[in-house]
Design an enzyme around this catalytic site. Sequence first.
Site, PDB file in Angstrom:
ATOM      1  N   ASN A   7       5.607 -43.633  17.453  1.00 16.44           N
ATOM      2  CA  ASN A   7       5.782 -42.744  16.005  1.00 16.44           C
ATOM      3  C   ASN A   7       4.253 -42.334  16.380  1.00 16.44           C
ATOM      4  O   ASN A   7       2.969 -43.050  16.106  1.00 16.44           O
ATOM      5  CB  ASN A   7       6.052 -43.046  14.673  1.00 16.44           C
ATOM      6  CG  ASN A   7       5.848 -42.536  13.183  1.00 16.44           C
ATOM      7  OD1 ASN A   7       5.072 -41.197  14.019  1.00 16.44           O
ATOM      8  ND2 ASN A   7       6.461 -42.250  12.448  1.00 16.44           N
ATOM      9  N   ARG A  68       9.713 -40.643  17.052  1.00 14.99           N
ATOM     10  CA  ARG A  68      10.048 -39.451  16.188  1.00 14.99           C
ATOM     11  C   ARG A  68       9.028 -38.460  16.122  1.00 14.99           C
ATOM     12  O   ARG A  68       7.865 -38.375  15.935  1.00 14.99           O
ATOM     13  CB  ARG A  68       9.297 -40.576  14.893  1.00 14.99           C
ATOM     14  CG  ARG A  68       9.136 -39.644  13.748  1.00 14.99           C
ATOM     15  CD  ARG A  68       9.050 -40.716  12.383  1.00 14.99           C
ATOM     16  NE  ARG A  68       8.843 -39.614  11.383  1.00 14.99           N
ATOM     17  CZ  ARG A  68       7.592 -39.150  10.213  1.00 14.99           C
ATOM     18  NH1 ARG A  68       6.669 -40.047  10.539  1.00 14.99           N
ATOM     19  NH2 ARG A  68       8.247 -38.976   9.420  1.00 14.99           N
ATOM     20  N   HIS A 157      13.349 -36.695   6.169  1.00  9.30           N
ATOM     21  CA  HIS A 157      13.531 -37.810   6.048  1.00  9.30           C
ATOM     22  C   HIS A 157      14.934 -38.333   6.609  1.00  9.30           C
ATOM     23  O   HIS A 157      15.672 -38.208   6.193  1.00  9.30           O
ATOM     24  CB  HIS A 157      14.046 -37.788   4.732  1.00  9.30           C
ATOM     25  CG  HIS A 157      11.873 -38.501   4.065  1.00  9.30           C
ATOM     26  ND1 HIS A 157      12.582 -38.132   2.331  1.00  9.30           N
ATOM     27  CD2 HIS A 157      10.835 -39.784   4.217  1.00  9.30           C
ATOM     28  CE1 HIS A 157      10.773 -38.363   2.315  1.00  9.30           C
ATOM     29  NE2 HIS A 157      10.177 -39.506   3.332  1.00  9.30           N
ATOM     30  N   HIS A 185      16.364 -40.978  -0.808  1.00 11.79           N
ATOM     31  CA  HIS A 185      15.147 -41.939  -0.235  1.00 11.79           C
ATOM     32  C   HIS A 185      13.933 -41.952  -1.075  1.00 11.79           C
ATOM     33  O   HIS A 185      13.147 -40.499  -1.191  1.00 11.79           O
ATOM     34  CB  HIS A 185      15.246 -41.171   0.769  1.00 11.79           C
ATOM     35  CG  HIS A 185      13.993 -41.165   2.035  1.00 11.79           C
ATOM     36  ND1 HIS A 185      14.515 -42.427   3.515  1.00 11.79           N
ATOM     37  CD2 HIS A 185      12.373 -41.825   2.276  1.00 11.79           C
ATOM     38  CE1 HIS A 185      13.079 -42.589   3.900  1.00 11.79           C
ATOM     39  NE2 HIS A 185      12.492 -41.943   2.882  1.00 11.79           N
ATOM     40  N   LEU A 186      13.866 -42.845  -1.663  1.00 10.01           N
ATOM     41  CA  LEU A 186      12.526 -42.892  -2.187  1.00 10.01           C
ATOM     42  C   LEU A 186      11.649 -44.225  -1.739  1.00 10.01           C
ATOM     43  O   LEU A 186      11.481 -45.305  -1.966  1.00 10.01           O
ATOM     44  CB  LEU A 186      12.342 -43.147  -3.406  1.00 10.01           C
ATOM     45  CG  LEU A 186      14.165 -43.026  -4.249  1.00 10.01           C
ATOM     46  CD1 LEU A 186      14.480 -43.792  -5.422  1.00 10.01           C
ATOM     47  CD2 LEU A 186      13.927 -41.400  -4.672  1.00 10.01           C
ATOM     48  N   GLY A 187       9.893 -43.229  -1.013  1.00 13.11           N
ATOM     49  CA  GLY A 187       9.632 -44.023  -0.683  1.00 13.11           C
ATOM     50  C   GLY A 187       7.815 -43.636  -1.406  1.00 13.11           C
ATOM     51  O   GLY A 187       8.205 -43.406  -2.168  1.00 13.11           O
ATOM     52  N   ARG A 218       2.665 -37.093  -4.293  1.00 14.66           N
ATOM     53  CA  ARG A 218       2.696 -35.393  -4.177  1.00 14.66           C
ATOM     54  C   ARG A 218       3.032 -35.281  -5.535  1.00 14.66           C
ATOM     55  O   ARG A 218       3.881 -35.767  -6.167  1.00 14.66           O
ATOM     56  CB  ARG A 218       4.002 -35.107  -2.657  1.00 14.66           C
ATOM     57  CG  ARG A 218       3.129 -35.908  -1.581  1.00 14.66           C
ATOM     58  CD  ARG A 218       4.159 -34.879  -0.312  1.00 14.66           C
ATOM     59  NE  ARG A 218       4.380 -35.369   0.537  1.00 14.66           N
ATOM     60  CZ  ARG A 218       5.134 -36.486   1.554  1.00 14.66           C
ATOM     61  NH1 ARG A 218       5.792 -35.765   1.133  1.00 14.66           N
ATOM     62  NH2 ARG A 218       4.191 -36.958   2.713  1.00 14.66           N
ATOM     63  N   ASP A 261       1.533 -47.155  -6.743  1.00 14.24           N
ATOM     64  CA  ASP A 261       2.382 -48.394  -6.298  1.00 14.24           C
ATOM     65  C   ASP A 261       3.803 -48.616  -7.155  1.00 14.24           C
ATOM     66  O   ASP A 261       3.179 -49.681  -8.640  1.00 14.24           O
ATOM     67  CB  ASP A 261       1.420 -49.619  -6.108  1.00 14.24           C
ATOM     68  CG  ASP A 261       2.135 -50.783  -5.337  1.00 14.24           C
ATOM     69  OD1 ASP A 261       3.832 -51.034  -5.589  1.00 14.24           O
ATOM     70  OD2 ASP A 261       1.794 -51.713  -5.037  1.00 14.24           O
ATOM     71  N   ARG A 263       5.065 -50.976  -8.234  1.00 16.49           N
ATOM     72  CA  ARG A 263       5.390 -53.027  -8.774  1.00 16.49           C
ATOM     73  C   ARG A 263       4.325 -52.439  -9.639  1.00 16.49           C
ATOM     74  O   ARG A 263       5.162 -53.526 -11.065  1.00 16.49           O
ATOM     75  CB  ARG A 263       5.107 -53.219  -7.244  1.00 16.49           C
ATOM     76  CG  ARG A 263       6.056 -54.265  -6.899  1.00 16.49           C
ATOM     77  CD  ARG A 263       5.992 -54.276  -5.505  1.00 16.49           C
ATOM     78  NE  ARG A 263       4.900 -53.687  -4.652  1.00 16.49           N
ATOM     79  CZ  ARG A 263       4.553 -53.790  -3.424  1.00 16.49           C
ATOM     80  NH1 ARG A 263       5.511 -54.296  -2.652  1.00 16.49           N
ATOM     81  NH2 ARG A 263       3.748 -52.599  -3.345  1.00 16.49           N
ATOM     82  N   GLY A 311      13.261 -47.353  -3.620  1.00 16.45           N
ATOM     83  CA  GLY A 311      14.611 -47.194  -3.282  1.00 16.45           C
ATOM     84  C   GLY A 311      15.973 -48.398  -3.506  1.00 16.45           C
ATOM     85  O   GLY A 311      16.415 -48.907  -4.043  1.00 16.45           O
ATOM     86  N   GLU A 312      15.282 -49.749  -2.517  1.00 21.02           N
ATOM     87  CA  GLU A 312      15.670 -50.822  -2.280  1.00 21.02           C
ATOM     88  C   GLU A 312      14.676 -51.659  -2.913  1.00 21.02           C
ATOM     89  O   GLU A 312      15.718 -52.310  -3.004  1.00 21.02           O
ATOM     90  CB  GLU A 312      15.258 -50.913  -0.314  1.00 21.02           C
ATOM     91  CG  GLU A 312      16.167 -50.188   0.370  1.00 21.02           C
ATOM     92  CD  GLU A 312      15.132 -50.393   2.156  1.00 21.02           C
ATOM     93  OE1 GLU A 312      14.606 -50.865   1.994  1.00 21.02           O
ATOM     94  OE2 GLU A 312      15.624 -49.189   2.470  1.00 21.02           O
ATOM     95  N   GLU A 363      14.904 -46.804  10.082  1.00 20.66           N
ATOM     96  CA  GLU A 363      14.220 -45.040  10.792  1.00 20.66           C
ATOM     97  C   GLU A 363      14.534 -45.769  12.361  1.00 20.66           C
ATOM     98  O   GLU A 363      14.995 -45.060  13.039  1.00 20.66           O
ATOM     99  CB  GLU A 363      13.104 -44.941  10.540  1.00 20.66           C
ATOM    100  CG  GLU A 363      13.013 -43.968   8.905  1.00 20.66           C
ATOM    101  CD  GLU A 363      12.447 -43.074   8.662  1.00 20.66           C
ATOM    102  OE1 GLU A 363      11.855 -43.476   7.622  1.00 20.66           O
ATOM    103  OE2 GLU A 363      12.600 -41.611   8.887  1.00 20.66           O
TER     104      GLU A 363
HETATM  105  P1  ADP Z   1       6.920 -44.794   3.300  1.00 20.66           P
HETATM  106  O1  ADP Z   1       6.985 -43.386   2.390  1.00 20.66           O
HETATM  107  O2  ADP Z   1       5.380 -44.807   3.041  1.00 20.66           O
HETATM  108  O3  ADP Z   1       7.386 -45.076   4.512  1.00 20.66           O
HETATM  109  P2  ADP Z   1       7.991 -47.100   1.939  1.00 20.66           P
HETATM  110  O4  ADP Z   1       9.763 -46.532   1.477  1.00 20.66           O
HETATM  111  O5  ADP Z   1       7.437 -47.918   2.401  1.00 20.66           O
HETATM  112  O6  ADP Z   1       7.597 -45.946   1.705  1.00 20.66           O
HETATM  113  O7  ADP Z   1       7.699 -47.090   0.320  1.00 20.66           O
HETATM  114  C1  ADP Z   1       6.955 -48.062   0.186  1.00 20.66           C
HETATM  115  C2  ADP Z   1       6.910 -47.996  -1.730  1.00 20.66           C
HETATM  116  O8  ADP Z   1       7.636 -48.498  -1.761  1.00 20.66           O
HETATM  117  C3  ADP Z   1       5.520 -48.276  -1.966  1.00 20.66           C
HETATM  118  O9  ADP Z   1       4.624 -47.772  -2.666  1.00 20.66           O
HETATM  119  C4  ADP Z   1       5.623 -49.389  -3.089  1.00 20.66           C
HETATM  120  O10 ADP Z   1       5.927 -47.923  -4.639  1.00 20.66           O
HETATM  121  C5  ADP Z   1       7.527 -49.084  -3.278  1.00 20.66           C
HETATM  122  N1  ADP Z   1       7.680 -50.519  -2.853  1.00 20.66           N
HETATM  123  C6  ADP Z   1       7.523 -51.489  -2.584  1.00 20.66           C
HETATM  124  N2  ADP Z   1       7.911 -52.556  -2.526  1.00 20.66           N
HETATM  125  C7  ADP Z   1       8.160 -52.154  -3.615  1.00 20.66           C
HETATM  126  C8  ADP Z   1       8.471 -53.442  -4.738  1.00 20.66           C
HETATM  127  N3  ADP Z   1       9.160 -55.238  -4.440  1.00 20.66           N
HETATM  128  N4  ADP Z   1       9.031 -53.056  -6.113  1.00 20.66           N
HETATM  129  C9  ADP Z   1       9.005 -51.799  -6.003  1.00 20.66           C
HETATM  130  N5  ADP Z   1       8.512 -51.284  -5.402  1.00 20.66           N
HETATM  131  C10 ADP Z   1       8.426 -51.691  -3.953  1.00 20.66           C
END
Ligand code: ADP
Length: 378
Positions: A7, A68, A157, A185-187, A218, A261, A263, A311-312, A363
């Site tokens: 990447n 990627r 994504h 897909h929730l990152g 965003r 974040d 969390r 999401g995970e 990915e």
């Molecule tokens: P990216 O889009 O940067 O690849 P990721 O899929 O790694 O992102 O997701 C990052 C986000 O996931 C962080 O901003 C955080 O809010 C959330 N996250 C990671 N671990 C946890 C957790 N244990 N509980 C809640 N949210 C989490």
Amino acid sequence: MLVLVINSGSSSIKYQVRDTETHEVLTKGLIEEIGSGEVKDHAEGLEIIAGRLDEALGGRTVDAAGHRVVHGGERFSEPVLIDNEIIRAIERLAPLAPLHNPAHALGIRALVKTWPDLPQVAVFDTAFHRTMPEHAWRYAVPDDWYRKYGMRKYGFHGTSHDFVTGRAAEFLGVPREELNAVIAHLGNGASATAIREGRSIDTSMGYTPLAGLVMGTRSGDVDPSVVTAARRHIPGLSSADDLDRVLNHESGLKAIAGTNDMRRIVEKAEQGDRGARLAIEMASYRLAGYIGAYHVAVGGARALVFTAGIGENSAPFRQAVVERLGALGITLDESANAERSDETRRISGPDSAIDVLVVPTDEEAAIAEATEAVLTAR
Ligand code: ADP
């Protein structure tokens, strides 16, 4: 097959070596501050990586590289073997992904220099969404905006949505081409995709990754007039770059909760912080709306799938979303939702109208698999 997954960013190269038979990650790392630090350019970065691989792989050598690539425009609907013409095509798409595509091309060219004989494959973030019908990807704006400037929905994504679709079908024991689903897909970036018969027919990101869901930093969807009004009225927001910066980096959860974040946001909400609560309500409400819309678009989803960082891992956020889906008959098994695991699992209640799954995305694994598939099909 050993695949070096790359990447390449403008000032960094992230890499992993994957064994596609055992699914193992043999080694991984990151070269940073290219251009501003000790590493002069991407070619030097790759020489450093080559040295590290010699040490880490104990005599084994990589068979191929998989890159990627963020933007494949309208041309690329699947992974391709890279040659000079493909590198130029990736560069020509730079107007659509100015931060990413030129940096990918630098990485690819540097790799050719370091390993001239290594086959390289490009895996595009947009490719999976090339199956969207025109009524989903066109914007209702003047025709020239699309024809001359390529302004349409591309979606992103895709590698993750594709991978997760396959894993969900496997888990449910249905042939992939029969699976209708909504993938969330929730990152830090976030997107929802409508899957009909295993393929993408709509997705929440658009011309750029700014559209759709409320994301980490965003905005997701806003009335376009907000942007033109901000430009007219807000001091310091007179240029397109300023607006891009605010909407991409200073908006979303961060703007509402003070942090992106999840969390921290959940913790703050539990302590009664109003902004944090509102951020969860807004993000879950927006996503639930997309899930409803895509349930209709796919003609009835068989499953709702959560993936990526939030999401995970965020049971409270998943709960906030599913609580809004009562009208669709979707319910959660609260103890299954609360369990922590790295495996694909079902979290819906026994009476739920459709399955709700958590599927870990990967990915890099998807890029390695796609690279192998392109090379074996040669
Ligand atoms: P990216 O889009 O940067 O690849 P990721 O899929 O790694 O992102 O997701 C990052 C986000 O996931 C962080 O901003 C955080 O809010 C959330 N996250 C990671 N671990 C946890 C957790 N244990 N509980 C809640 N949210 C989490």
